[in-house]
Motif scaffolding. Structure first.
Motif, short mmCIF file in Angstrom:
data_model
loop_
_atom_site.label_atom_id
_atom_site.label_comp_id
_atom_site.label_asym_id
_atom_site.label_seq_id
_atom_site.Cartn_x
_atom_site.Cartn_y
_atom_site.Cartn_z
N LYS A 1 0.82 -1.23 0.00
CA LYS A 1 0.00 0.00 0.00
C LYS A 1 0.84 1.27 0.00
N GLN A 2 2.11 1.13 0.41
CA GLN A 2 2.93 2.35 0.53
C GLN A 2 3.52 2.83 -0.79
N ILE A 3 3.41 2.01 -1.83
CA ILE A 3 4.01 2.41 -3.12
C ILE A 3 2.97 3.23 -3.90
N PRO A 4 3.28 4.48 -4.20
CA PRO A 4 2.28 5.32 -4.89
C PRO A 4 1.89 4.76 -6.26
N GLU A 5 0.64 5.01 -6.62
CA GLU A 5 0.11 4.49 -7.88
C GLU A 5 0.88 5.03 -9.09
N ILE A 6 1.40 6.21 -8.97
CA ILE A 6 2.13 6.79 -10.12
C ILE A 6 3.41 5.98 -10.41
N VAL A 7 3.93 5.29 -9.39
CA VAL A 7 5.13 4.47 -9.58
C VAL A 7 4.77 3.15 -10.27
N THR A 8 3.65 2.56 -9.86
CA THR A 8 3.26 1.25 -10.40
C THR A 8 2.40 1.39 -11.65
N ALA A 9 2.04 2.61 -11.99
CA ALA A 9 1.14 2.88 -13.12
C ALA A 9 -0.16 2.06 -12.98
N GLY A 10 -0.57 1.91 -11.73
CA GLY A 10 -1.84 1.24 -11.47
C GLY A 10 -1.82 -0.27 -11.66
N THR A 11 -0.62 -0.87 -11.77
CA THR A 11 -0.54 -2.32 -12.04
C THR A 11 -0.61 -3.16 -10.75
N GLN A 12 -0.51 -2.50 -9.58
CA GLN A 12 -0.44 -3.20 -8.28
C GLN A 12 0.76 -4.12 -8.18
N ALA A 13 1.75 -3.86 -9.02
CA ALA A 13 3.02 -4.58 -8.94
C ALA A 13 4.12 -3.52 -8.97
N VAL A 14 5.22 -3.83 -8.29
CA VAL A 14 6.32 -2.87 -8.32
C VAL A 14 7.61 -3.59 -8.69
N ALA A 15 8.42 -2.92 -9.49
CA ALA A 15 9.73 -3.43 -9.88
C ALA A 15 10.77 -2.84 -8.94
N VAL A 16 11.64 -3.71 -8.38
CA VAL A 16 12.65 -3.23 -7.42
C VAL A 16 14.04 -3.70 -7.84
#
Ligand code: TXA
Ligand code: MG
Length: 321
Positions: free
Chosen positions: A95-110
């Motif tokens: 929940k802490q990763i802003p949507e603009i970072v994930t582009a709304g995919t609910q996945a994050v690349a690290v």
């Protein structure tokens, strides 16, 4: 401004400004990933489509956990060997990763990049850095501070100069969103290296032929990536040389020369036939050729093994631009 002042870079990032950072792969255009206004500037400056998510960079797995991310076991196995390094992990976004970072995919690349200046910078920050490659969207990634300065310098508060990038092509991306991990982009860490540690992995980077520009599964695999000003043909040059006046041709080769084309119109990426060296030279060669007065770039197909797959992938996508 270009320099090596890590504290100034940190200060600018804390103030929500953009800073270009060196990594071992390519230079990144970084902002505080927890500051959506700062991240919005990345999209604006790069002219990046808003459906294309960003990689977040930090210096430790522990920090990722404090930011609410749950790290899959297979990711941990790989990270113990390849991080810091040119491997990016796509995992469920907390929940802490802003949507603009994930582009709304609910996945994050690290990713934990392996560059001494940037690791020191990251260790001073209590937030991750969202950082795509520091080039206008669709163009070749920068592998020196001068490349960044030339294309985006006027829009960036500070360029941290860490010298030429060692690897020269972007990180391998592996997704952990489904039961079996999947490779989304080729880079320096090969499928075989990954399989030797975690077993079965699906090998399916989108090829240029499969690209759908609004496909959020592998959103970065866009057709218009790595565009050169001149037409680029990625095939055996011998098949095409006769179709152009010899003075209008540039060659990108691994270690060969083509006698029909003057030697000074060749970019021979590794005279000693070392694929890692060829990868390191590739983007700078593409940039330089773009300043030449020619009509066509004939690029060899490289041995399709290890980082050679990443070289072929980038040339193939440049050829479809
Ligand atoms: O080596 C690298 O990875 C460099 C350095 C700066 O770290 N960064 C880089 O970022 O190449 P960029 O934005 O140019 O490419 C990142 C790729 C894009 O194809 C993007 O679509 C994909 O990673 N990506 C980012 N987040 C994703 C996600 N949540 N799911 C799937 N793909 C993702
Ligand atoms: Mg990029």
């Amino acid at each position: 401004m270009v320099g090596t002042d890590i504290n100034l870079a940190a200060k600018n990032l804390e103030e929500g400004k953009l800073v270009a950072i060196p990594t071992e792969t390519v230079y990144g255009l970084a902002a505080n990933a927890f500051n959506p206004t700062a991240v919005a500037q990345i999209y604006a400056v790069k002219n990046r489509p808003n459906f294309n998510p960003l990689i977040i960079h930090t210096n430790s797995l522990a920090k990722l956990q404090t930011w609410g991310l749950v790290l899959p076991q297979k990711m941990l196995s790989l990270a113990s060997i390849f991080s810091p390094g040119p491997l990016t992990y796509v995992i469920p976004a907390g929940k802490q990763i802003p949507e603009i970072v994930t582009a709304g995919t609910q996945a994050v690349a690290v990713r934990i990049p392996n560059h001494p200046l940037t690791l020191t910078l990251l260790s001073k920050l209590d937030f991750p850095l969202a950082a795509p490659s520091a080039n206008p969207s669709g163009f070749v990634s920068p592998t020196t501070a001068a490349h960044v300065q030339a294309q985006l310098g006027s829009n960036i508060s500070y360029i941290l100069d860490g010298g030429p990038c060692n690897v020269g092509v972007e990180s391998t991306i592996i997704s952990f969103l489904h039961d079996t991990p999947e490779i989304l982009r080729y880079g320096a860490i090969s499928l075989e290296q990954i399989q030797s540690i975690i077993g079965e992995v699906i090998d399916k980077p989108a090829t240029s032929k499969q690209i759908i520009t609004d496909n959020p599964v592998a959103p970065g695999q866009l057709a218009k990536h790595y565009a050169t000003r001149h037409t680029l043909i990625h095939d055996n040059p011998t098949k095409h040389i006769q179709h152009y006046p010899q003075e209008r041709i540039a060659i990108i080769s691994f270690h060969n020369t083509y006698q029909q084309v003057p030697l000074n119109q060749h970019k021979i990426l590794s005279p000693k036939a070392d694929l890692a060296e060829a990868a390191q030279q590739l983007f700078a060669a593409m940039r330089e050729i773009d300043t030449w007065d020619i009509d066509v770039i004939l690029a060899e197909v490289f041995p399709d093994v290890g980082i050679g797959k990443a070289i072929n992938d980038r040339l193939n996508r440049a050829s479809n631009a």
